[in-house]
Write a protein that holds these residues in place. Structure first.
Motif, PDB file in Angstrom:
ATOM      1  N   SER A  15      39.617 -14.917  56.635  1.00 35.65           N
ATOM      2  CA  SER A  15      40.481 -14.228  57.600  1.00 35.65           C
ATOM      3  C   SER A  15      41.140 -13.371  56.866  1.00 35.65           C
ATOM      4  N   HIS A  16      40.816 -12.042  56.344  1.00 30.82           N
ATOM      5  CA  HIS A  16      41.334 -11.065  55.865  1.00 30.82           C
ATOM      6  C   HIS A  16      41.734 -10.041  57.180  1.00 30.82           C
ATOM      7  N   THR A  17      42.927  -9.169  56.823  1.00 27.90           N
ATOM      8  CA  THR A  17      43.282  -8.413  57.767  1.00 27.90           C
ATOM      9  C   THR A  17      42.497  -7.255  58.410  1.00 27.90           C
ATOM     10  N   TRP A  18      42.007  -7.240  59.549  1.00 28.59           N
ATOM     11  CA  TRP A  18      41.333  -6.489  60.478  1.00 28.59           C
ATOM     12  C   TRP A  18      41.908  -5.047  60.156  1.00 28.59           C
ATOM     13  N   GLY A  19      40.862  -4.130  59.936  1.00 26.39           N
ATOM     14  CA  GLY A  19      41.359  -2.894  59.846  1.00 26.39           C
ATOM     15  C   GLY A  19      41.818  -2.290  58.539  1.00 26.39           C
ATOM     16  N   ARG A  20      41.880  -3.264  57.456  1.00 22.63           N
ATOM     17  CA  ARG A  20      42.091  -2.978  56.057  1.00 22.63           C
ATOM     18  C   ARG A  20      41.133  -3.253  55.151  1.00 22.63           C
ATOM     19  N   ASP A  21      41.179  -2.712  53.684  1.00 21.96           N
ATOM     20  CA  ASP A  21      40.446  -2.852  52.858  1.00 21.96           C
ATOM     21  C   ASP A  21      41.208  -3.705  51.842  1.00 21.96           C
TER      22      ASP A  21
END
Length: 189
Positions: free
Chosen positions: A134-140
């Protein structure tokens, strides 16, 4: 219905929150195209349906605020920045919904792309959904070169299940940002 895994390419903004998603997607693509010195391209988001034992399971990643009630949520994460994830408007959910529906499926370009007819592959995809990071959506956050989003989910699932997602591509002339991020994370250490 036959056993298998189907991939759908859905134009960005076809579903819930369409106007906002289309507007932000067009802005993002304008900046990305300018930075890469290339023409703008249509953007797509991807989703899966798994058909097994007479049941269709819908798998997608979407903002929390787009649906209510039972929808098979197995993972949640933040949108934009981790600290924003405390508010419903800045969270996404990964849905693995038995007998569920992908709301914007009717807008899918070229219909279903059959990825596999093997029941073992279908089982593997279903088993992997709850393990999606669950990494941050819209980020790298992982320095993959692309943002984390719904395409990351699809590519990650297919790669982890051993289904050769490198050979899949959005409809002619389109792009699926986040796809490569999913591949990198799925095949990384």
């Amino acid at each position: 219905m036959t056993t298998g895994v189907d991939l759908y390419w859905i134009p960005l903004g076809a579903g819930a929150g369409g106007a906002l998603v289309r507007w932000s997607g067009r802005g993002y693509e304008a900046l990305a195209a300018a930075a890469a010195h290339r023409a703008r391209r249509a953007l797509f988001h991807s989703a899966l349906e798994v058909h097994l034992d007479g049941v269709t399971t819908a798998i997608e990643m979407a903002p929390v605020w787009t649906a209510k009630g039972d929808r098979g949520v197995v993972v949640e994460g933040a949108v934009g920045a981790r600290f924003l994830g405390r508010w419903r408007w800045f969270r996404y959910e990964v849905r693995c919904w038995r007998n569920g529906a992908i709301p914007d499926l009717a807008a899918a370009v070229e219909g279903a792309v059959r990825v596999s007819d093997d029941p073992a592959d279908a089982h593997r995809v279903l088993e992997l959904v709850a393990d999606f990071p669950s990494h941050t959506w819209g980020r790298d956050e992982l320095s993959t070169g692309e943002m984390w989003n719904s395409n990351s989910l699809t590519a990650w699932l297919l790669a982890r299940a051993g289904l050769e997602p490198n050979e899949l591509a959005p409809p002619l002339g389109g792009r699926a940002p986040g796809w490569d991020a999913g591949l990198v994370v799925a095949t990384g250490p």
